[in-house]
Motif scaffolding. Structure first.
Motif, PDB file in Angstrom:
ATOM      1  N   ASN A   1       3.040  31.656 -37.085  1.00 41.71           N
ATOM      2  CA  ASN A   1       3.122  33.087 -36.774  1.00 41.71           C
ATOM      3  C   ASN A   1       2.139  33.475 -35.678  1.00 41.71           C
ATOM      4  O   ASN A   1       2.467  34.274 -34.786  1.00 41.71           O
ATOM      5  N   ALA A   2       0.937  32.931 -35.740  1.00 45.55           N
ATOM      6  CA  ALA A   2      -0.060  33.250 -34.722  1.00 45.55           C
ATOM      7  C   ALA A   2       0.385  32.772 -33.351  1.00 45.55           C
ATOM      8  O   ALA A   2       0.175  33.456 -32.341  1.00 45.55           O
ATOM      9  N   CYS A   3       1.004  31.606 -33.297  1.00 47.79           N
ATOM     10  CA  CYS A   3       1.470  31.066 -32.016  1.00 47.79           C
ATOM     11  C   CYS A   3       2.593  31.909 -31.424  1.00 47.79           C
ATOM     12  O   CYS A   3       2.734  31.997 -30.207  1.00 47.79           O
ATOM     13  N   ARG A   4       3.385  32.532 -32.273  1.00 46.96           N
ATOM     14  CA  ARG A   4       4.472  33.384 -31.781  1.00 46.96           C
ATOM     15  C   ARG A   4       3.954  34.702 -31.226  1.00 46.96           C
ATOM     16  O   ARG A   4       4.574  35.308 -30.363  1.00 46.96           O
TER      17      ARG A   4
ATOM     18  N   ILE B   1      -2.095  30.796 -27.982  1.00 49.50           N
ATOM     19  CA  ILE B   1      -3.148  29.954 -28.560  1.00 49.50           C
ATOM     20  C   ILE B   1      -3.146  28.602 -27.852  1.00 49.50           C
ATOM     21  O   ILE B   1      -2.099  27.989 -27.645  1.00 49.50           O
ATOM     22  N   ARG B   2      -4.335  28.132 -27.497  1.00 53.21           N
ATOM     23  CA  ARG B   2      -4.462  26.858 -26.778  1.00 53.21           C
ATOM     24  C   ARG B   2      -4.757  25.687 -27.709  1.00 53.21           C
ATOM     25  O   ARG B   2      -4.363  24.561 -27.427  1.00 53.21           O
ATOM     26  N   ALA B   3      -5.517  25.939 -28.779  1.00 55.39           N
ATOM     27  CA  ALA B   3      -5.945  24.837 -29.641  1.00 55.39           C
ATOM     28  C   ALA B   3      -6.187  25.363 -31.045  1.00 55.39           C
ATOM     29  O   ALA B   3      -6.346  26.569 -31.268  1.00 55.39           O
ATOM     30  N   VAL B   4      -6.217  24.443 -32.005  1.00 55.34           N
ATOM     31  CA  VAL B   4      -6.561  24.774 -33.381  1.00 55.34           C
ATOM     32  C   VAL B   4      -7.688  23.851 -33.825  1.00 55.34           C
ATOM     33  O   VAL B   4      -7.665  22.651 -33.552  1.00 55.34           O
ATOM     34  N   PHE B   5      -8.696  24.425 -34.482  1.00 56.66           N
ATOM     35  CA  PHE B   5      -9.846  23.662 -34.974  1.00 56.66           C
ATOM     36  C   PHE B   5      -9.699  23.482 -36.478  1.00 56.66           C
ATOM     37  O   PHE B   5      -9.537  24.454 -37.222  1.00 56.66           O
ATOM     38  N   LEU B   6      -9.775  22.224 -36.933  1.00 55.29           N
ATOM     39  CA  LEU B   6      -9.556  21.907 -38.342  1.00 55.29           C
ATOM     40  C   LEU B   6     -10.669  21.020 -38.888  1.00 55.29           C
ATOM     41  O   LEU B   6     -11.226  20.179 -38.169  1.00 55.29           O
ATOM     42  N   GLN B   7     -10.952  21.210 -40.188  1.00 57.97           N
ATOM     43  CA  GLN B   7     -11.828  20.296 -40.936  1.00 57.97           C
ATOM     44  C   GLN B   7     -11.083  19.914 -42.214  1.00 57.97           C
ATOM     45  O   GLN B   7     -11.392  20.427 -43.288  1.00 57.97           O
ATOM     46  N   PRO B   8     -10.108  19.016 -42.115  1.00 56.21           N
ATOM     47  CA  PRO B   8      -9.176  18.824 -43.222  1.00 56.21           C
ATOM     48  C   PRO B   8      -9.680  17.958 -44.373  1.00 56.21           C
ATOM     49  O   PRO B   8      -9.027  17.885 -45.408  1.00 56.21           O
ATOM     50  N   THR B   9     -10.850  17.320 -44.204  1.00 58.15           N
ATOM     51  CA  THR B   9     -11.247  16.319 -45.191  1.00 58.15           C
ATOM     52  C   THR B   9     -12.612  16.615 -45.788  1.00 58.15           C
ATOM     53  O   THR B   9     -13.640  16.075 -45.349  1.00 58.15           O
TER      54      THR B   9
ATOM     55  N   HIS C   1       4.371  24.183 -30.203  1.00 54.99           N
ATOM     56  CA  HIS C   1       3.721  25.194 -29.365  1.00 54.99           C
ATOM     57  C   HIS C   1       2.719  24.590 -28.381  1.00 54.99           C
ATOM     58  O   HIS C   1       1.972  25.326 -27.738  1.00 54.99           O
ATOM     59  N   ASP C   2       2.736  23.273 -28.277  1.00 59.45           N
ATOM     60  CA  ASP C   2       1.888  22.553 -27.314  1.00 59.45           C
ATOM     61  C   ASP C   2       0.405  22.909 -27.483  1.00 59.45           C
ATOM     62  O   ASP C   2      -0.296  23.223 -26.519  1.00 59.45           O
ATOM     63  N   LEU C   3      -0.065  22.831 -28.716  1.00 58.57           N
ATOM     64  CA  LEU C   3      -1.472  23.086 -29.006  1.00 58.57           C
ATOM     65  C   LEU C   3      -2.269  21.792 -29.003  1.00 58.57           C
ATOM     66  O   LEU C   3      -1.781  20.742 -29.420  1.00 58.57           O
TER      67      LEU C   3
END
Length: 461
Positions: free
Chosen positions: A225-228, A232-240, A264-266
């Motif tokens: 939804n945010a990409c629509r 947005i260029r990138a997403v920052f994650l800490q999945p572990t 969305h080519d992030l």
């Protein structure tokens, strides 16, 4: 009301970001004085012939930068000076306080001796290139090769040429942001994330879009939804597990986020500073979207805090940008520390330290489980901390302050908050930053506070 007005002819897309930049420049120049009241959202939207939503996002960005403040019933005002973010942990340790506020691995005499032995080895074996060369390419080819082998233990298989040796995770994060998100562009982050991410993004001129999470972390639908709605260029994650809420993202969730990023080519910036410490675990995001992921890992949280070396693994698409950004911001990692990391990887010491840490954390998590029995909190058997939502009636400020008065330092949950939405008060409690006896005492105090009635915070007058 101030007489200064933004110029509607200078609002390139994204309009909210360029509008915020105009305000920031006016504040910097002194055209907008401290305590100046700004136009309402509706008034400014009408004056500039833009949407109220655009004005709201611009004001939100300025609030995050610490330049303005909204006061209920009064309006929006320019702050006297930008607010500096306070760390969630005690900057210094005072007296007999049990410090459970700072995230550290479990350490003992063995770790100090290991570092001393390592420095003694360096004194005898430091190569000339590490001591005398200004050219990173003369110093680091061997370290990148060894780093590649360590990354395989983390689940990342990448060419040595795509590995950058950094002075820990913070350096790698900074470079990854600079390589993927230009000033004024937008970075998507989880609603609860790394405590330095917001100020770092602000310093780099990056807008942060905070997204909804659940027990596994980022919701793919929220990212979609945010990409629509935004560029947005990138997403920052800490999945572990290292994220504040100690969540472990499932393999299916990682796959779904990778698919959103691909549509969305992030770029994906994956902060995985616990690396191979967590077992078992899904493969990292870098394995689901290798063509667009910048993977960060380091040694400070899993071996010895003084080994301030990490790796940034970037796909071919970002490798050149990473190399350039690292060169201008750091030049190169500290060669002596890189030598020590390479030694410990090749002789097996690093892996033994990880295994020791895993066992120590399992004991401490078992201790927490016993002392906090009956209370609701988030944890992982090999995690460095726990996330403890506060029951109704408790506020973070009062709870953290009362704990401090009883000799225990803990971190307020709001320090990790990136969202302005509804908030469940919580605290983060480190399991590795003290002795096991002190940890038991500290957890006992926290548990007794939660089982009793909330106390009002008393202020001196």
């Amino acid at each position: 009301m101030t007489m200064w007005r933004p110029d509607p002819s200078k609002l390139p897309r994204p309009a909210y970001a360029s509008l915020a930049d105009q305000f920031a420049d006016a504040i910097s120049r002194g055209d907008l004085k401290p305590r100046s009241r700004l136009s309402t959202h509706r008034e400014l939207a009408h004056q500039l012939r833009i949407s109220i939503h655009t004005v709201s996002r611009a004001y939100e960005l300025l609030i995050r930068r610490g330049l303005i403040s909204g006061e209920v019933g009064r309006g929006t005002f320019v702050l006297a000076q930008p607010k500096e973010t306070m760390p969630p942990y005690l900057p210094e340790r005072f007296g007999d306080v049990i410090d459970l506020s700072i995230l550290k691995p479990v350490c003992g005499d063995m770790h100090l001796q290991k570092m001393r032995d390592g420095f003694a080895w360096l004194g005898k074996n430091l190569p000339a290139s590490a001591a005398l060369s200004f050219r990173p390419n003369m110093v680091f080819p061997r370290h990148r090769e060894v780093g590649r082998e360590w990354l395989k233990k983390c689940g990342v298989d990448i060419a040595a040429a795509n590995v950058t040796v950094t002075n820990g995770a913070t350096s790698a994060m900074t470079v990854a942001l600079m390589a993927t998100v230009t000033p004024g562009a937008t970075l998507a982050v989880e609603a609860i994330s790394y405590h330095t991410l917001l100020p770092l993004s602000n310093y780099l001129g990056i807008h942060v879009e905070s997204l909804e999470i659940d027990g596994e972390g980022l919701l793919p639908a929220a990212l979609e939804n945010a990409c629509r709605k935004s560029e947005i260029r990138a997403v920052f994650l800490q999945p572990t597990v290292v994220n504040p809420t100690v969540s472990l993202m499932s393999a299916q969730r990682r796959y779904e986020i990778a698919e959103v990023a691909r549509r969305h080519d992030l770029a994906i910036i994956e902060n995985d500073i616990l690396g191979p410490l967590i077992e078992p675990r899904p493969m990292p995001m870098a394995s689901y979207a290798p063509e667009r992921t910048l993977y960060v890992t380091s040694f400070t949280k899993i071996t010895v805090p003084g080994l301030r070396i990490g790796y940034l693994a970037a796909s071919d698409r970002f490798a050149a940008a990473v190399a350039n950004r690292h060169l201008v911001s750091n030049w190169m990692a500290t060669p002596a520390m890189a030598e020590l990391a390479t030694l410990w990887i090749t002789d097996g010491s690093a892996w033994k330290l990880v295994e020791w840490q895993r066992q120590a954390l399992e004991r401490r998590n078992s201790l927490a489980n016993m002392l906090l029995d009956g209370l609701t909190y988030n944890a992982h058997p090999q995690g460095l901390h726990i996330w403890l939502p506060l029951p109704e009636g408790h506020t973070e400020e009062a709870f953290v302050s009362q704990a401090r008065l009883r000799g225990v330092a803990i971190a307020p949950g709001a320090s990790f908050r990136t969202s302005t939405g509804p908030w469940q008060p919580a605290v983060r409690i480190s399991l590795g930053s003290s002795t096991e006896d002190d940890l038991g005492s500290g957890l006992g105090i926290v548990g007794s506070m939660l089982r009793g009635e909330p106390e009002m915070l008393l202020r001196g007058v």
